[in-house]
Design a protein around this motif. Structure first.
Motif, PDB file in Angstrom:
ATOM      1  N   ASP A 103       0.828  -1.164  -0.003  1.00 55.47           N
ATOM      2  CA  ASP A 103       0.033   0.254   0.023  1.00 55.47           C
ATOM      3  C   ASP A 103       0.885   1.441  -0.023  1.00 55.47           C
ATOM      4  OD1 ASP A 103       0.035  -1.461   2.562  1.00 55.47           O
ATOM      5  OD2 ASP A 103      -0.005   0.567   3.363  1.00 55.47           O
ATOM      6  N   GLY A 104       1.992   1.130   0.632  1.00 57.55           N
ATOM      7  CA  GLY A 104       2.994   2.495   0.473  1.00 57.55           C
ATOM      8  C   GLY A 104       3.477   2.754  -0.790  1.00 57.55           C
ATOM      9  N   ASN A 131      -1.803  -4.141   3.160  1.00 50.25           N
ATOM     10  CA  ASN A 131      -1.897  -4.520   4.650  1.00 50.25           C
ATOM     11  C   ASN A 131      -1.789  -3.459   5.291  1.00 50.25           C
ATOM     12  OD1 ASN A 131       0.711  -3.552   4.344  1.00 50.25           O
ATOM     13  ND2 ASN A 131       1.821  -5.451   4.365  1.00 50.25           N
ATOM     14  N   GLU A 132      -2.130  -2.252   4.861  1.00 51.55           N
ATOM     15  CA  GLU A 132      -2.757  -0.978   5.546  1.00 51.55           C
ATOM     16  C   GLU A 132      -1.589  -0.221   6.421  1.00 51.55           C
ATOM     17  OE1 GLU A 132      -6.446  -2.188   7.163  1.00 51.55           O
ATOM     18  OE2 GLU A 132      -7.621  -1.550   5.399  1.00 51.55           O
ATOM     19  N   ALA A 133      -0.364  -0.316   6.250  1.00 56.02           N
ATOM     20  CA  ALA A 133       0.720   0.224   6.614  1.00 56.02           C
ATOM     21  C   ALA A 133       2.056  -0.190   6.068  1.00 56.02           C
ATOM     22  CB  ALA A 133       0.812  -0.135   8.361  1.00 56.02           C
ATOM     23  N   TYR A 134       2.996   0.676   6.579  1.00 57.80           N
ATOM     24  CA  TYR A 134       4.327   0.477   6.010  1.00 57.80           C
ATOM     25  C   TYR A 134       5.039  -0.878   7.026  1.00 57.80           C
ATOM     26  CZ  TYR A 134       4.473   4.976   3.733  1.00 57.80           C
ATOM     27  OH  TYR A 134       4.295   6.087   2.848  1.00 57.80           O
ATOM     28  N   MET A 135       4.742  -2.096   6.662  1.00 57.24           N
ATOM     29  CA  MET A 135       4.885  -3.403   7.592  1.00 57.24           C
ATOM     30  C   MET A 135       6.432  -3.461   7.526  1.00 57.24           C
ATOM     31  SD  MET A 135       2.454  -3.453   8.958  1.00 57.24           S
ATOM     32  CE  MET A 135       0.579  -3.303   8.910  1.00 57.24           C
TER      33      MET A 135
HETATM   34 MG   LIG Z   1       2.020  -2.200   3.646  1.00 58.81          MG
END
Ligand SMILES: [Mg+2]
Ligand SMILES: Cc1ncc(C[n+]2csc(CCOP(=O)(O)OP(=O)(O)O)c2C)c(N)n1
Length: 325
Positions: A103-104, A131-135
């Protein structure tokens, strides 16, 4: 009419992403990528932005990929894929190019290259593993992080209740490019996901797929719950499964039994603060429920058709309940 069994058996099972890579247990992205490749088959070449998927599949000197794969930087998977597509076309090779990004690498830093690739009409499928964040760098918020979720850069505490801002509606922005095909998918609905990959690869021109991919580490749930969490995101209306052609809505998966958003949120540590006995928490919960209700209304998600039929057969059922824009 084929039986459900025949339809299942006829689904391709090409293993383009091998096991033995270094993803965390229960990684939604690994499952999403495996399903994507199963449906795409061997005749593809991949451009992969920096992020978890790139890191856990290609730790030197190994690679888990069974197809040609090229690493791009964080920002330019779409530009690299566009170049690959143009070169293959010049060589007269009929190989479909996929760009893969988190996503980022899609909503944020990769967006300019993505928009340009779509606008120039490259024959590329761009897959966003959301996955809704910078994992990969330690769970920093992105513009895809949902409202009120806690991340390391949007913590929950006295000053605020997790992320203040809304999750960016990326599909509406993609829709504004009027590309032939764009859709959302979920790892909890494997057959639907594979069908959307095949559909995206059939069209002539750019296509886009946003796959909701739980991250046990970043979302704070047990690794055995990834599919359950992904399914509840759909069944609450928070992550609608929709399809667009030339920017217009052509399909939405109806939800047979709509769950309250709390069923989804309570499984995840990133929303833990919303279950404290305090007025701010209740207000945020109401806000998130309103967002889900809005999706259900706008996309006409309330329906009697089964949303759990995990087979190609489901598509004909589902199509019956479609709403055209
Ligand atoms: Mg991500
Ligand atoms: C220009 C640039 N800035 C920052 C980084 C560091 N970095 C690598 S991956 C990443 C986050 C990736 O997030 P996302 O695209 O959502 O993929 P995920 O790891 O969540 O799968 C960051 C910030 C980088 N590689 N390049």
């Amino acid at each position: 009419m084929n039986t459900l069994h025949d339809l299942r058996a006829s689904q391709p099972r090409f293993q383009g992403l091998e096991s033995g890579h270094r993803a965390c247990q229960g990684c939604g992205q690994a499952l999403a990528a495996r399903l994507t490749l199963e449906a795409a088959g061997p005749n593809v070449a991949l451009a992969n932005a920096t992020g978890c998927l790139e890191v856990f599949t290609t730790t030197w000197p190994d690679s888990a990929w069974r197809v040609p794969w090229l690493h791009s930087v964080f920002a330019n998977a779409a530009a690299v894929a566009a170049g690959m597509e143009a070169a293959l076309k010049m060589q007269g090779k009929d190989i479909k190019v996929l760009a893969l990004a988190g996503d980022g690498g899609t909503f944020d830093i990769g967006f300019q290259a993505l928009s340009g690739m779509l606008e120039r009409g490259h024959n590329v499928l761009f897959v966003c593993y959301d996955n809704e964040a910078y994992m990969n760098t330690g769970v920093q918020r992105s513009s895809s992080t949902p409202h009120a979720a806690a991340t390391t850069t949007s913590p929950a505490g006295i000053a605020r209740m997790g992320k203040r801002h809304l999750k960016k509606d990326i599909l509406s922005i993609i829709a504004a490019h009027h590309i032939p095909y764009a859709a959302t998918a979920s790892v909890a609905y494997a057959a639907d996901l594979r069908k959307k990959v095949r559909r995206a690869l059939q069209v002539d021109g750019p296509s886009f797929l946003q796959i909701h991919s739980p991250c046990p580490l970043g979302w704070g749930h047990g690794s055995e719950l990834s599919v359950e969490v992904a399914r509840l995101a759909v069944q609450t209306g928070l992550f609608p499964l929709i399809e667009l052609e030339l920017g217009a809505l052509v399909g939405a998966m109806p939800i047979r039994e709509i769950h309250p958003v709390t069923d989804y949120l309570k499984l995840q540590g990133r929303f833990k603060h919303l279950f404290a006995d305090d007025a701010r928490a209740r207000e945020e919960l109401a806000h998130l429920q309103a967002l889900a209700d809005h999706n259900i209304e706008v996309y006409g998600l309330q329906g009697k058709a089964p949303d759990t039929l995990d087979s190609e057969g489901a598509d004909s059922v589902r199509r019956g309940g479609l709403r055209s824009a």
